[in-house]
Design a protein around this motif. Sequence first.
Motif, PDB file in Angstrom:
ATOM      1  N   ARG A 305       3.860  32.274 -35.042  1.00  0.00           N
ATOM      2  CA  ARG A 305       3.294  31.214 -35.893  1.00  0.00           C
ATOM      3  C   ARG A 305       1.853  31.561 -36.257  1.00  0.00           C
ATOM      4  NH1 ARG A 305       5.450  26.751 -31.670  1.00  0.00           N
ATOM      5  NH2 ARG A 305       7.638  26.734 -32.280  1.00  0.00           N
ATOM      6  N   ASP A 333      -4.281  20.846 -24.022  1.00  0.00           N
ATOM      7  CA  ASP A 333      -4.574  21.827 -22.968  1.00  0.00           C
ATOM      8  C   ASP A 333      -4.793  23.240 -23.517  1.00  0.00           C
ATOM      9  OD1 ASP A 333      -1.644  21.198 -23.393  1.00  0.00           O
ATOM     10  OD2 ASP A 333      -1.460  23.139 -22.404  1.00  0.00           O
ATOM     11  N   SER A 413      -0.571  14.641 -25.176  1.00  0.00           N
ATOM     12  CA  SER A 413       0.315  15.490 -24.376  1.00  0.00           C
ATOM     13  C   SER A 413      -0.481  16.679 -23.865  1.00  0.00           C
ATOM     14  CB  SER A 413       1.487  15.943 -25.244  1.00  0.00           C
ATOM     15  OG  SER A 413       2.175  16.999 -24.616  1.00  0.00           O
ATOM     16  N   PRO A 416       3.864  21.370 -21.629  1.00  0.00           N
ATOM     17  CA  PRO A 416       5.222  21.226 -22.153  1.00  0.00           C
ATOM     18  C   PRO A 416       6.101  20.277 -21.322  1.00  0.00           C
ATOM     19  CG  PRO A 416       4.613  23.555 -21.914  1.00  0.00           C
ATOM     20  CD  PRO A 416       3.557  22.747 -21.218  1.00  0.00           C
TER      21      PRO A 416
HETATM   22  P1  GDP Z   1       8.852  20.488 -32.347  1.00  0.00           P
HETATM   23  O1  GDP Z   1       9.584  21.328 -33.331  1.00  0.00           O
HETATM   24  O2  GDP Z   1       7.871  19.592 -32.997  1.00  0.00           O
HETATM   25  O3  GDP Z   1       9.759  19.755 -31.408  1.00  0.00           O
HETATM   26  O4  GDP Z   1       8.004  21.503 -31.457  1.00  0.00           O
HETATM   27  P2  GDP Z   1       8.519  22.893 -30.810  1.00  0.00           P
HETATM   28  O5  GDP Z   1       9.359  22.567 -29.627  1.00  0.00           O
HETATM   29  O6  GDP Z   1       9.099  23.778 -31.852  1.00  0.00           O
HETATM   30  O7  GDP Z   1       7.142  23.554 -30.403  1.00  0.00           O
HETATM   31  C1  GDP Z   1       6.262  22.941 -29.534  1.00  0.00           C
HETATM   32  C2  GDP Z   1       6.067  23.895 -28.328  1.00  0.00           C
HETATM   33  O8  GDP Z   1       4.959  23.452 -27.582  1.00  0.00           O
HETATM   34  C3  GDP Z   1       7.244  23.875 -27.370  1.00  0.00           C
HETATM   35  O9  GDP Z   1       7.354  25.128 -26.762  1.00  0.00           O
HETATM   36  C4  GDP Z   1       6.832  22.821 -26.331  1.00  0.00           C
HETATM   37  O10 GDP Z   1       7.413  23.041 -25.058  1.00  0.00           O
HETATM   38  C5  GDP Z   1       5.350  23.031 -26.279  1.00  0.00           C
HETATM   39  N1  GDP Z   1       4.553  21.831 -26.001  1.00  0.00           N
HETATM   40  C6  GDP Z   1       4.783  20.539 -26.378  1.00  0.00           C
HETATM   41  N2  GDP Z   1       3.767  19.746 -25.987  1.00  0.00           N
HETATM   42  C7  GDP Z   1       2.878  20.557 -25.375  1.00  0.00           C
HETATM   43  C8  GDP Z   1       1.595  20.336 -24.775  1.00  0.00           C
HETATM   44  O11 GDP Z   1       1.056  19.243 -24.757  1.00  0.00           O
HETATM   45  N3  GDP Z   1       0.966  21.437 -24.244  1.00  0.00           N
HETATM   46  C9  GDP Z   1       1.514  22.678 -24.276  1.00  0.00           C
HETATM   47  N4  GDP Z   1       0.820  23.678 -23.749  1.00  0.00           N
HETATM   48  N5  GDP Z   1       2.711  22.920 -24.834  1.00  0.00           N
HETATM   49  C10 GDP Z   1       3.380  21.876 -25.374  1.00  0.00           C
END
Ligand code: GDP
Length: 430
Positions: A305, A333, A413, A416
């Motif tokens: 990305r 974070d 948040s 993950p």
């Molecule tokens: P979505 O398409 O909006 O559901 O998001 P994705 O799952 O494609 O991408 C978000 C990524 O960031 C995933 O790998 C999540 O596990 C991770 N993620 C979500 N919230 C957080 C957070 O607060 N901190 C971190 N470090 N990772 C997060």
Amino acid sequence: MADVAVIGAQWGDEGKGKLVDWLSARADVVVRFQGGHNAGHTLVIDGKVYKLSLLPSGIVRDGKVSVIGNGVVVDPWALVDEMDRLRDQSISITPVNLVIAENVPLILPLHGELDVLREAAAGDKKIGTTKRGIGPAYEDKVGRRAIRLIDLAYPSTLKEKVEKLLTHHNALRRGLGVKELNPEALVEKLKQIAPKILPYAGPAWRLVQEARKAGKRILFEGAQGVLLDVDHGTYPYVTSSNVVAGQAAAGAGLGPKALGYVLGIVKAYTTRVGEGPFPTEDESETGQLLGERGREFGTVTGRKRRCGWFDAVLVRQSLKLAGVDGIALTKLDVLDGFNELKVCIGYDLDGKQIDYFPAGMDAQASVKPVYETMPGWQGSTEGARSWADLPAEAVKYVRRIEELIECPVALVSTSPEREDVILMRDPYED
Ligand code: GDP
Ligand code: IMO
Ligand code: MG
């Protein structure tokens, strides 16, 4: 009745899956209402990772009903594969906890093929799609020639509809110089997949209407993000559906008053996968670092990305367009340890300062971000579950964003993991 809709407010991948999973503890029915398996929603529960593309994120919780609404485009083969993958992770999927709107249009192999052919033909003008056939399938829906899920139950209608569809597609294929398709072979392929998917088909609109009437809580799970919306996004570098909150009603079979609270999901910085304008894109070490720390690789295609600082102009505009009441700020974070943080607060367009993102392709490509610099923090926010756990500078960053985007922060948040959330206002109580 406060039903909550979750909408991505940037270019997707904001963390919608995590927040839908978290909120689904408070809901009874989780509904996807647009997009298809271009979406990749990641859930992390006690270290176990679940990747969902078509299945609503409610599927991982016992006792919840998941609905794939009429606004989605469904690739039956991809869906069956996804169900198999989830079952291998001990998730139960039955016609009781999964209902697919019988009027959803299907994504067929020819759609994926067309998506790939067009992208290849476009060369460096390509969109950078997920190559899942999303655009071509929506074109057929609007062109009134799509095969819909319910057609699989009526073999003679199916044959007629496939013949009509192929009259169109074979003309296109001749033009593109690729082999024409045989209707019998496609009908046969569809007949083979039909028994695996038809048991889940039903009048999803009735299910959601009745659930509402019975006082159950609905949670609408958006895919993509407002900047990828076919009307409001960075056209033509967008997906082929509306992703804003109004679509939640239309794509589920409910009236607009069914939406009580619209929660925008906003990443604490910016990412984009695929081509198209991105004013705060940072190709220096800073962007690299954001990508590494945030593990910014696409869930669906594995593509890296593009990354950059938070763009308050874009997010403010997205939140207004989508009708957002409050946001969840995710991945705070990832900003831990930066000496300073930049936030885009306006654009310079040909020497004039503007406070919105213009619609023209040329202007979108040429706006230059105007930044405000803020001090970073050295402490950790990872896993924080209360405001009191955040370093003072992190609190200031969140408050400044809130001010710039003109919208309250309801949740933050910080990792993950499912439970690593700071709750400030409960969308179901607001
Ligand atoms: P979505 O398409 O909006 O559901 O998001 P994705 O799952 O494609 O991408 C978000 C990524 O960031 C995933 O790998 C999540 O596990 C991770 N993620 C979500 N919230 C957080 C957070 O607060 N901190 C971190 N470090 N990772 C997060
Ligand atoms: P989630 O739900 C990020 C992007 C593609 C491409 C453009 C068009 O996980 O946030 P398409 O295949 O839809 O015709 O591609 O849209 N795109 C996404 N980017 N997250 C997504 O979904 C996306 N779905 C599509 O990369 O730029
Ligand atoms: Mg994603």
